[in-house]
Design an enzyme around this catalytic site. Structure first.
Site, PDB file in Angstrom:
ATOM      1  N   ASP A   5      51.410  45.372  32.773  1.00  0.00           N
ATOM      2  CA  ASP A   5      52.724  45.832  32.331  1.00  0.00           C
ATOM      3  C   ASP A   5      52.661  46.783  31.145  1.00  0.00           C
ATOM      4  O   ASP A   5      51.642  46.923  30.501  1.00  0.00           O
ATOM      5  CB  ASP A   5      53.568  44.617  31.935  1.00  0.00           C
ATOM      6  CG  ASP A   5      54.455  44.183  33.065  1.00  0.00           C
ATOM      7  OD1 ASP A   5      54.602  44.974  34.010  1.00  0.00           O
ATOM      8  OD2 ASP A   5      54.983  43.058  33.006  1.00  0.00           O
ATOM      9  N   ASP A   9      46.818  36.199  33.214  1.00  0.00           N
ATOM     10  CA  ASP A   9      47.668  37.252  33.711  1.00  0.00           C
ATOM     11  C   ASP A   9      49.080  36.937  33.224  1.00  0.00           C
ATOM     12  O   ASP A   9      49.353  35.826  32.780  1.00  0.00           O
ATOM     13  CB  ASP A   9      47.571  37.206  35.239  1.00  0.00           C
ATOM     14  CG  ASP A   9      48.512  38.160  35.894  1.00  0.00           C
ATOM     15  OD1 ASP A   9      48.601  39.297  35.417  1.00  0.00           O
ATOM     16  OD2 ASP A   9      49.150  37.779  36.888  1.00  0.00           O
ATOM     17  N   LYS A  10      49.960  37.907  33.276  1.00  0.00           N
ATOM     18  CA  LYS A  10      51.308  37.610  32.808  1.00  0.00           C
ATOM     19  C   LYS A  10      52.257  37.328  33.971  1.00  0.00           C
ATOM     20  O   LYS A  10      52.782  36.233  34.101  1.00  0.00           O
ATOM     21  CB  LYS A  10      51.845  38.776  31.976  1.00  0.00           C
ATOM     22  CG  LYS A  10      53.179  38.479  31.324  1.00  0.00           C
ATOM     23  CD  LYS A  10      53.665  39.619  30.494  1.00  0.00           C
ATOM     24  CE  LYS A  10      54.120  40.800  31.311  1.00  0.00           C
ATOM     25  NZ  LYS A  10      55.336  40.561  32.084  1.00  0.00           N
ATOM     26  N   ARG A  41      48.613  47.274  30.324  1.00  0.00           N
ATOM     27  CA  ARG A  41      48.250  48.430  31.131  1.00  0.00           C
ATOM     28  C   ARG A  41      46.815  48.314  31.647  1.00  0.00           C
ATOM     29  O   ARG A  41      46.040  49.258  31.581  1.00  0.00           O
ATOM     30  CB  ARG A  41      48.376  49.723  30.297  1.00  0.00           C
ATOM     31  CG  ARG A  41      49.792  50.154  30.065  1.00  0.00           C
ATOM     32  CD  ARG A  41      50.274  50.979  31.232  1.00  0.00           C
ATOM     33  NE  ARG A  41      51.671  51.372  31.059  1.00  0.00           N
ATOM     34  CZ  ARG A  41      52.651  50.916  31.826  1.00  0.00           C
ATOM     35  NH1 ARG A  41      52.401  50.037  32.774  1.00  0.00           N
ATOM     36  NH2 ARG A  41      53.878  51.332  31.650  1.00  0.00           N
ATOM     37  N   ASP A  47      47.498  34.934  39.452  1.00  0.00           N
ATOM     38  CA  ASP A  47      48.113  34.542  40.712  1.00  0.00           C
ATOM     39  C   ASP A  47      48.012  35.626  41.766  1.00  0.00           C
ATOM     40  O   ASP A  47      48.278  35.373  42.922  1.00  0.00           O
ATOM     41  CB  ASP A  47      49.581  34.195  40.485  1.00  0.00           C
ATOM     42  CG  ASP A  47      50.397  35.426  40.185  1.00  0.00           C
ATOM     43  OD1 ASP A  47      49.886  36.310  39.481  1.00  0.00           O
ATOM     44  OD2 ASP A  47      51.536  35.516  40.675  1.00  0.00           O
TER      45      ASP A  47
END
Lengths: 326, 1159
Positions: free
Chosen positions: B690, B403-404, B776, B803
């Site tokens: 995002d 994940d970012k 996205r 997270d």
């Protein structure tokens, strides 16, 4: 919620951090080549010593089955001729170094099959030789029942007279077997025979267990040396068992050169399972009887190590990888 | 009557009706519903069912069941070994497992009792009664005091505040530490004492229990003056069990869900059922061994009958058959013979393998939690292991999907830029500066000025009305809470009237909101809190009160949230903020085009963007809005859909105010970590929700994408065919240009198109790309990508890091799920297999721990199979020399203890402490990870290698001893002979020594424990054998082994034989190792060499000194090592600057400050 007072910080110990002091050997050429060379040379040395020791041991083996290639005792092969006594003559050209051991050998004889020894289930550990017409057999079981019953007497021919060579029957079984593991039933009125009251002799036996050795009353019952030797079942189908030792009198230092006659009471049938019987004279060294295997094994392993260390050296010299700089 | 006693089927309806304080209606046909009591049961067993239930669970395991069958066979038929030989190890294994599980369950019982027995106060007949937590029933009114946890799911009735609000924290449920306000309906809020509550005639209707923590639909019906008032109930009225009351003296609430029906209990996680690749190979090996076993048994049975066809073997005179043997039927005999052989050889399946593997995993996993390098000082968090089943899988990872936000970044937002009415602003020293004015402002900002900047600019430079409206919108449109430090909560929640308390702190569930509110505070528009119905802000010191009419909460589908306010002027206003894609289409005025441009610019810089808009309502419009909202909120059925409809009705015709750009700082050492993973041959995919531009810029800044990479795009595809074309084009480009590295950007929509038709082609493109970025993405899409990777033909091992709650599905789907303990709650951590505090720890977790665990367990598994082949093959060979009579070679006690005593500890200790290469080297050379990829140590080839070696060694043991004995001569100086047990014991002795030394050869990391157990095991074998053979055991019916061992060792030849057989078994192995090491060294071995080159390697610290001279000869060094001389001053640096692998030294990754200070 986290308790602010306590910290979760792990302990900084060598154990927790997997930093225990450790010896980290690397199997590299630097260790292995000299190591192999050393081990190889040591093994070759040991091998030579073992080989020489083994070579010095004398063995005299005579097959007396009476069938096939065996010429001795052919007169006794017919089972009807019982009791049958046959003679085996041999001569020694030099002293047979003492102490000399007399073995009998059986081949094709599977003492190690399951069901032969006391290897059946506990409830029937002696079957089919537990009872003889509802009377308990003592000693029970197949092993005892099939006890080897040929007997040997050795004579030296001195000036055409037969001089008996004394055979020592003591100490042929393991000390612990004789003194600790096996026990006779308590004697009744000082008589061993009475102690075995209520039991019968094994089917194949000519005489009861308390009468095994008429010459020595202390060698009877379960505590008979020949019986104990027989009861220690052999691991492999061809085996020798110790019969007597020649340790007494003038023969203590060995059998002198000369002609000998071995008189054999031929009782034990081996024909029906294609077995063979033999009698063996042998002396021993500290390492036991004649055993070529150990010497050869050490020599082979030792030379293999030496050869391999040489090969490795060549390989290292030729293909020195660029990362190694020793 | 029967029905009233509760014989009806329990609550089948969609809702449950709870009468507050159990005031059931006096009239009508009231049917009491039955609810669970408030007992929490997390334990699995009770005292009574422990034995049967645990046994049942254990025997469901195929291996345990197999041994049970063997045991039963031994009991039933005449088999060569006694049932004890397999019964005892089985009993041992079962007992060890049962003790472990029983202990764990006992702990759970203890915890349960503590929870269930906790004292609580309940309102009974108008007064407070103390009782235990477990006796709370649905409908009871419970009083909870400050800082207590709620004992059941309660609907808030009243608090000590008139407004009926209270603050809670749900940290133990979802990890969100912010304060949340919950409120009571006004009708019950007035009942602040027990006696008043007693008079309350009310009823709660709500849905049946469900696990979703954030969903609650119900209504409260209060009877006042013969009039029924209905109020909607939502999550804001529900206090969840496990949450804690804060800042509020006491509350009263009615229990609606109790015990196992509370949302907390429904959220108990069932342990993950993931199985590692090692376990799968283990099962394959087991099946192969089962095949070998059946083959050996069949062969033996056939040979037995072939042999016995000849009567001279079948029944010689010396070994007559028993009556029973003669009379039993041929077929039965055949079957029982086959089973007997099966029993004889059954030890080839290693019984203690599973229990050892389990112990190894359980004990070994502690090292992760203990690792200082994985401890994060700031958050006081250490790594957490939720399942130890997957330790070795950490060494097998091929794809990392991360994940970012919050994973690669800190999730610590900092306001940077905004766009107001088409003009771009930057925040400089707490001041909004329009673009272009930056230079002169920087020039005049002296420290002195900065200190007072707020006041100075606040008074000197008035903001334009657009700017002010924008700032107000940002400071009002949120759900931020305020907490004052040292608040005692006794009615003085907001101690200072001027509101500028230095202790004031914002709490928000979304870090973006917090950053924005803090930013507006710096700029002079301060949100000071919610008082009653009013939101208060201070605009440059001037207090303004906005009446809060409605909050339209954020949800992932709308991707926006709104507040409906009444301005001091009386105007009703809607403020909305959200993702640009969900607001811009509804905007009708404002500088839309420019804002759009600015939003894209912000995204390019890697900022997170939000768009802010507003709408003014006339009073008629507002009434319509209010009515719709109320209807939707009170609906019992399809409430969510109706709410969404109502929201859509409200959030349209917006006037665009501007956009914000918030920076999310990258976490420390993300770039180094990603590079290390790449060097380790792991492909990193970033999956984020995002925008594409934001994602790409973060990707670039964290080293996921390089400047030199050719970035391919698969975005904004509209149709299947278009998508397919684009994919083909990309595939062609990759083929044409394979020198350069490629990176791929995919967005959610295009991904779902690509997955629909062109899965294969898509995977092909993805795999030829070094880096893939998916933006996205919806949470479920993330999981889908993971599954796609997992099921692709190569079946790579995937690892997902995340997270937030949106990463849970991905974490659960991947082979290994890693949770980052971040700011977005505990859900990811709770659902993960391992949890770490920072992304950078991933490098150590995989490269060091994963590597170690993998080599440990791989060797463990191989060695187990090896040692059992060694064990049982001589037994098989012996059958050729005993007429296939099923005679055992070894004594029963040796058969039983071989696996559980003589050879168990060295491998266990090995599998806990082995390190092929030291941890810091592993970390500084990520490429070593490639050596173990693709389960290489457990490949069929290595497995066959080990098995063949096992067979080879077994042949050496057996035929070595055979050759020694078959010459029939005595092995003792006194001429006496050995028997069959002596022969077996000799084979066994050689075997125990060889097998232990074989492991010693494999061991590279000799701690004192390895020495202890290795030499200790051999010594134990000798001592045990002396002891066992030295006594006539009264309970044994045969004394076969009496003195056998002593007699055996009293022979000199036997000693020589043991030495030569052991050595000749090991020599080929050593030769093979040396040649492989020299001619085809793996990089692991090369780094060992560099380590080992310097003699004793550095052990206690990463900081090592250079060794000046190396004049020691090899033999000398070897001598020193064997003598264990260890001199700290001679410790050398373990990898040198002339490191042949990688020019750059990446050891900085997790050098902790402590260690750095040594250097």
């Amino acid at each position: 919620m986290k308790n602010q007072g306590t910290t979760n910080r792990p302990d900084n110990t060598a154990f927790d951090q997997q930093r225990l002091p450790a010896w980290q050997p690397v199997l590299s050429a630097g260790i292995v080549i000299p190591g192999f060379l050393l081990v190889g040379l040591a093994f070759i040395g040991i091998g030579v010593a073992l080989f020489v020791t083994s070579r010095s041991i004398q063995v005299l083996e005579n097959d007396y089955t009476g069938t096939g290639s065996s010429v001795h005792c052919s007169e006794c092969v017919n089972p009807k001729t019982t009791p049958c006594t046959c003679q085996l003559n041999f001569s020694l050209s030099a002293l047979f170094q003492g102490p000399v051991f007399l073995y009998y050998g059986l081949s094709n004889y599977f003492q190690n099959v399951r069901g032969y020894g006391s290897l059946r289930r506990p409830s029937s550990s002696c079957a089919p030789y537990q009872y003889d017409q509802n009377t308990t057999i003592a000693p029970c079981g197949s092993v005892a029942n099939s006890m080897f019953n040929d007997t040997f007497t050795l004579y030296q021919l001195v000036n055409a007279t037969r001089k008996t060579v004394p055979l020592d029957g003591k100490g042929i079984a393991w000390w612990t077997d004789y003194n600790i593991k096996f026990r006779n039933p308590p004697e009744v009125d000082g008589s061993l025979a009475a102690a075995f009251n209520g039991t019968v002799k094994p089917v194949n036996w000519p005489k009861p267990v308390y009468d095994l050795d008429p010459t020595n009353p202390a060698n009877n019952g379960f505590l008979n040396q020949d019986f104990l030797v027989w009861m220690r079942t052999a691991a492999l189908p061809d085996f020798w068992k110790l019969y007597r030792r020649i340790t007494e009198g003038e023969y203590a230092s060995g059998l002198p050169a000369g002609n000998y006659t071995l008189e054999i009471q031929y009782n034990y049938p081996v024909a029906n399972f294609a077995g063979r019987k033999s009698v063996i004279f042998s002396n021993t060294s500290w390492m036991g009887g004649k055993n070529q295997f150990l010497g050869i094994a050490y020599l082979v392993t030792g030379s293999l190590c030496v050869v391999m260390s040489a090969v490795m050296l060549i390989v290292y010299a030729k293909f020195n990888s660029p990362d190694e700089d020793f | 009557m029967r029905e009233q006693l509760g014989f009806d089927p329990p609550h089948q309806s969609d809702t449950r009706t709870v009468y507050i304080a159990n005031h059931f209606p006096q009239h009508g046909h009231y049917v009491p519903q039955r609810f669970a009591d408030n007992r929490i049961i997390s334990s699995k067993y009770t005292v009574w069912n422990f034995v049967p239930k645990n046994l049942f669970e254990q025997f469901r395991r195929i291996a345990n069941f197999y041994f049970l069958i063997i045991f039963l066979v031994q009991l039933m038929i005449d088999t060569p070994t006694s049932p004890v030989t397999s019964g005892l190890p089985l009993f041992f294994v079962i007992t060890v497992t049962a003790i472990k599980q029983g202990y764990e369950d006992w702990l759970r019982h203890k915890a349960d009792n503590e929870v269930n027995g906790a004292p609580v106060f309940v309102v009974r007949s108008g007064s407070l009664v103390q009782t235990r937590s477990k006796s709370i029933r649905v409908g009871d009114i419970v009083r909870v005091a400050k800082d207590e946890t709620f004992p059941a799911d309660l609907v808030l009735l009243s608090s000590d505040r008139i407004s009926g609000t209270c603050h809670i924290t749900t940290a133990s449920l979802d990890g969100e530490t912010n304060l949340k306000t919950h409120c009571a309906v006004p009708e019950t809020a007035v009942c602040q004492t027990a006696s008043k509550l007693e008079g309350l005639q009310a009823m709660v209707e709500c849905q049946q229990p469900e696990a979703d923590l954030y969903r609650f639909v119900g209504r409260l019906t209060v009877k006042q003056n013969e009039e029924e008032i209905v109020r909607p109930l939502g999550p804001e009225n529900l206090l969840l069990r496990g949450a804690r009351l804060k800042n509020t003296r006491e509350i009263f609430g009615v229990a609606v869900y109790t015990g196992m029906e509370t949302k907390m209990a429904l959220n108990y996680k069932s342990k993950s059922q993931k199985r590692s690749a090692v376990e799968k190979s283990m099962n394959t090996f087991l099946i192969i061994y089962l095949g070998i076993l059946l083959l050996e048994a069949t062969l033996s049975t056939i040979l037995k009958y072939a042999w016995q066809a000849n009567s001279q073997w079948d029944e010689p005179f010396y070994n007559r058959k028993t009556e029973q043997e003669k009379n039993s039927s041929q077929i039965l005999k055949f079957i029982s013979d086959f089973l007997a052989f099966l029993v004889l050889y059954n030890f080839i399946i290693p019984i203690s393998l599973y229990v050892t593997v389990e112990m190894q995993k359980f004990l070994g996993s502690f090292f992760i939690g203990w690792d200082l390098d994985l401890y994060h000082e700031e958050s006081n968090e250490k790594a957490q292991v939720n399942t130890s089943d997957l330790n070795e899988e950490l060494g097998q990872v091929e794809y990392v999907l991360t994940d970012k936000t919050g994973t690669l970044t800190e999730n610590e937002m900092q306001f940077r830029e905004c766009s107001i009415n088409g003009i771009k602003y930057q925040e400089i020293n707490g001041r909004l500066v329009p673009e272009g004015m930056t230079d002169d402002l920087l020039g005049e900002s002296s420290p002195h000025l900065q200190l007072h900047s707020q006041q100075v600019f606040g008074t000197l430079l008035r903001l334009s009305s657009e700017e002010e409206l924008f700032l107000k919108a940002v400071s009002l449109c949120h759900t931020v809470q305020i907490s004052y430090d040292q608040t005692d909560g006794l009615g003085k929640s907001f101690p200072q009237a001027n509101g500028s308390s230095p202790h004031m702190e914002y709490y928000a569930s979304s870090p973006d909101e917090k950053a924005l509110v803090e930013a507006t505070k710096r700029m002079g528009v301060t949100f000071t809190g919610i008082k009653g119905e009013n939101m208060e802000i201070k605009t440059f010191g001037r207090l303004e009160k906005y009446k809060l009419l409605h909050v339209l909460e954020f949800d992932a589908n709308r991707r926006r949230m709104s507040v409906l306010l009444q301005a001091p002027s009386g105007v009703k206003l809607l403020f909305t903020k959200g993702a640009e894609s969900s607001i811009l289409p509804y905007a009708i005025s404002g500088s839309i085009e420019k804002t759009k441009l600015h939003v894209d610019e912000f995204a390019m810089k890697g900022l997170r963007t939000l768009v802010v808009a507003c709408r003014r309502f006339s009073s008629e419009e507002y009434e319509e809005v209010d009515r719709r909202l109320h209807e939707a909120r009170t609906a019992l059925q399809h409430r969510d859909e109706r709410l969404a409809e109502a929201f859509d009705f409200i959030e349209r015709d917006l006037e665009l105010l501007g956009a914000t750009g918030v920076e999310d700082k990258l976490q420390e050492k993300v770039q180094e970590t990603i590079e290390a993973l790449c060097l380790a041959g792991i492909k990193v995919w970033v999956l984020t929700g995002d925008k594409q531009e934001t994602a790409v810029s973060v990707s670039l800044s964290c080293g996921h994408f390089h400047r030199t990479m050719n970035i391919l795009e698969l975005v904004q595809q509209k149709s299947d065919s278009e998508c397919t074309d684009q994919l083909r084009k990309l595939a062609r480009r990759i083929r044409e240009d394979h020198v350069i590295q490629h990176g791929l950007v995919v967005d959610g929509v295009s991904l779902s198109l690509a997955l629909r038709g062109q899965e294969k082609l898509f995977m092909e493109v993805c795999k030829s790309c070094t880096a893939v970025l998916c933006c996205r993405m919806a949470p479920l899409q993330k999981a889908k990508v993971v599954r796609l990777l997992k099921t692709s033909p190569e079946k790579p091992i995937t690892l997902a890091v995340g997270d937030g709650a949106n990463d849970v599905s991905m974490i659960q789907e991947a082979h290994v799920g890693i949770g980052i303990m971040g700011k977005e709650g505990r859900q990811a951590v709770g659902n993960s297999d391992y949890a770490i505090a920072r992304f950078k720890f991933l490098a150590k977790l995989l490269l060091v721990h994963g590597h170690c665990y993998y080599i440990r367990i791989a060797t463990l598994v191989q060695y187990f199979f090896y040692k059992n082949v060694c064990f049982i093959t001589p037994q098989f060979l012996y059958q050729f020399f005993c007429l296939f009579s099923q005679q055992t070679l070894y004594d029963s006690v040796y058969l039983t203890l071989y696996n559980i005593c003589f050879t168990s500890l060295p491998i266990l200790v090995y599998s806990l402490f082995e390190q092929l290469v030291q941890p810091h080297v592993l970390q500084s050379k990520p490429a070593l990870y490639r050596d173990i990829s693709k389960n290489s140590l457990l490949s069929m080839k290595t497995f066959l290698c080990w098995t063949l070696m096992g067979f080879g060694h077994a042949f050496f043991f057996f035929f070595g001893c055979y050759l020694l004995m078959h010459e029939d001569t005595s092995l003792m100086g006194n001429g006496q002979m050995f028997g069959n047990w002596t022969f077996g014991t000799l084979v066994f002795t050689v075997m125990v020594i060889t097998v232990t030394l074989k492991l010693a050869l494999e061991t590279h990391f000799w701690t004192w424990m390895n020495h202890f157990v290795t030499w200790g095991s051999i010594a134990f074998y000798f001592i045990f054998s002396f002891f066992y053979g030295g006594i006539l055991w009264p309970f044994l019916h045969t004394q076969d082994m009496y003195c056998v061992f002593v007699e055996l060792l009293s022979s000199g030849s036997v000693w020589f034989a043991i030495i030569v057989i052991v050595i000749s078994c090991l020599v080929p192995d050593i030769i093979k190792k040396v040649f492989y090491r020299h001619l085809w060294p793996t990089s692991t071995q090369m780094s060992q060499l560099i380590e080992g080159d310097s003699g004793v390697s550095c052990v206690d610290s990463m900081c090592c000194f250079s060794e000046g001279e190396r004049q020691h000869s090899w033999v000398g060094q070897a001598m020193e090592r064997t003598l264990g001389r260890w001199d700290p001053t001679r410790i050398s640096r373990s990898w040198r600057t002339s490191d042949p692998f990688y020019p750059s030294d990446r050891s900085i990754l997790t050098l902790s400050s402590m260690e750095a200070s040594h250097c």
